[in-house]
Enzyme design. Structure first.
Site, PDB file in Angstrom:
ATOM      1  N   ARG A  51      33.379  60.842  44.089  1.00  0.00           N
ATOM      2  CA  ARG A  51      34.455  61.701  44.601  1.00  0.00           C
ATOM      3  C   ARG A  51      34.888  62.653  43.479  1.00  0.00           C
ATOM      4  O   ARG A  51      35.848  62.386  42.755  1.00  0.00           O
ATOM      5  CB  ARG A  51      35.629  60.858  45.069  1.00  0.00           C
ATOM      6  CG  ARG A  51      35.275  59.938  46.241  1.00  0.00           C
ATOM      7  CD  ARG A  51      36.452  59.041  46.586  1.00  0.00           C
ATOM      8  NE  ARG A  51      36.136  58.168  47.716  1.00  0.00           N
ATOM      9  CZ  ARG A  51      36.961  57.239  48.191  1.00  0.00           C
ATOM     10  NH1 ARG A  51      38.152  57.066  47.618  1.00  0.00           N
ATOM     11  NH2 ARG A  51      36.623  56.495  49.212  1.00  0.00           N
ATOM     12  N   ASP A  53      36.519  65.625  41.343  1.00  0.00           N
ATOM     13  CA  ASP A  53      37.847  66.212  41.394  1.00  0.00           C
ATOM     14  C   ASP A  53      37.789  67.707  41.679  1.00  0.00           C
ATOM     15  O   ASP A  53      36.714  68.329  41.660  1.00  0.00           O
ATOM     16  CB  ASP A  53      38.567  65.993  40.057  1.00  0.00           C
ATOM     17  CG  ASP A  53      38.964  64.545  39.834  1.00  0.00           C
ATOM     18  OD1 ASP A  53      39.106  63.808  40.825  1.00  0.00           O
ATOM     19  OD2 ASP A  53      39.136  64.159  38.654  1.00  0.00           O
ATOM     20  N   ARG A 203      35.921  63.514  31.540  1.00  0.00           N
ATOM     21  CA  ARG A 203      36.724  64.604  30.989  1.00  0.00           C
ATOM     22  C   ARG A 203      37.597  64.131  29.835  1.00  0.00           C
ATOM     23  O   ARG A 203      37.855  64.879  28.881  1.00  0.00           O
ATOM     24  CB  ARG A 203      37.576  65.242  32.080  1.00  0.00           C
ATOM     25  CG  ARG A 203      36.756  66.044  33.091  1.00  0.00           C
ATOM     26  CD  ARG A 203      37.586  66.456  34.292  1.00  0.00           C
ATOM     27  NE  ARG A 203      38.771  67.211  33.895  1.00  0.00           N
ATOM     28  CZ  ARG A 203      39.812  67.421  34.686  1.00  0.00           C
ATOM     29  NH1 ARG A 203      39.813  66.919  35.928  1.00  0.00           N
ATOM     30  NH2 ARG A 203      40.845  68.119  34.268  1.00  0.00           N
TER      31      ARG A 203
END
Length: 257
Positions: A51, A53, A203
């Site tokens: 999923r 972002d 990230r």
């Protein structure tokens, strides 16, 4: 009902992420489901391997769907790509798979790519597709820092406070950092490989390693941050536009190599 695996690439810039949004914001999932609805009337729900972002891209996302009609996989991909226009989403491969295949739960490995470009001039052709910094980072120092993250660890420091995973313990199998020429500067690519990742883990890691490359952190500070098991010990979370879901591995690959 026949089940199909779809390999999907997309530019995540216009979307609020992969997952369908309750507020009606555009998502990649909704875009593909609506394309399926034009082929087979009715409501469609598809599941994906990851999923991603808002703003995150994919070159190797995998999803599966169930259809009442028995489609030739090539014709299905062609029809979907026609109905996906003009959205920046494309089905690059399609295959008929067993009914117990699940894009998310059958996956044994996920691979991410992060692109960082260092140059003084603004990027033009890759705008929205890379994270740009002004100064060339120290790649050797980043590699030294990244080495502390390989293996089985509690990655509490490197996951979002909104992460819904039951456990912060994950095994990170690989972080490869490479450098290549880029017009007017240099491009640094981070490739990460694991069975699964925590929310914002990639990230958070890349943002922290960039601080090492910039000289603000020492490589050993990465180990200290990991050991702290405290989100506050993490470096900055880098922006999403340089991140790509690059591939997913399954015990029985659904697509030809």
């Amino acid at each position: 009902m026949p089940r199909y695996a779809l390999q999907i690439e997309y530019d995540g810039g216009p979307f609020a992420g992969w997952q369908r949004q309750a507020g009606g914001q555009a998502s990649v999932q909704q875009t593909v489901e609506e394309a399926l609805g034009r082929l087979q009337p009715g409501e469609h729900r598809i599941a994906a391997a990851g999923r991603t972002d808002a703003g995150v891209h994919a070159t190797g996302q995998v999803a599966h769907c169930d259809l009442s009609r028995d489609w030739d996989p090539f014709r299905l991909s062609e029809a979907l790509n026609w109905h996906l226009k003009p959205a920046p989403v494309a089905v690059t491969a399609c295959a008929r798979v067993p009914e117990d295949f699940h894009a998310r739960f059958s996956a044994t490995e996920r691979r991410y790519l992060f692109r960082l470009v260092a140059r003084r001039a603004p990027v033009t052709h890759d705008k929205g597709l890379v994270w740009q910094v002004l100064n060339r980072p120290d790649v050797a120092a980043m590699r030294e820092g990244a080495a502390h993250l390989i293996g089985l660890h509690d990655f509490t420091t490197f996951r979002s406070t909104l992460c819904q995973s039951k456990s912060p313990v994950k095994t990170l199998d690989e972080i490869t950092i490479s450098e290549q020429p880029y017009p007017g500067g240099t491009e640094v690519q981070f490739r990460l490989r694991a069975r699964s990742f925590l929310h914002n883990q990639v990230r958070s890691i890349v943002g922290t390693l960039e601080r090492v490359g910039a000289g603000s952190w020492a490589p050993g500070d990465v180990a200290a941050a990991l050991a702290a098991q405290d989100r506050a010990a993490c470096g900055p979370v880098c922006p999403p536009q340089g991140l790509y879901l690059a591939g997913v591995t399954y015990p029985e690959p659904p697509f030809p190599a």
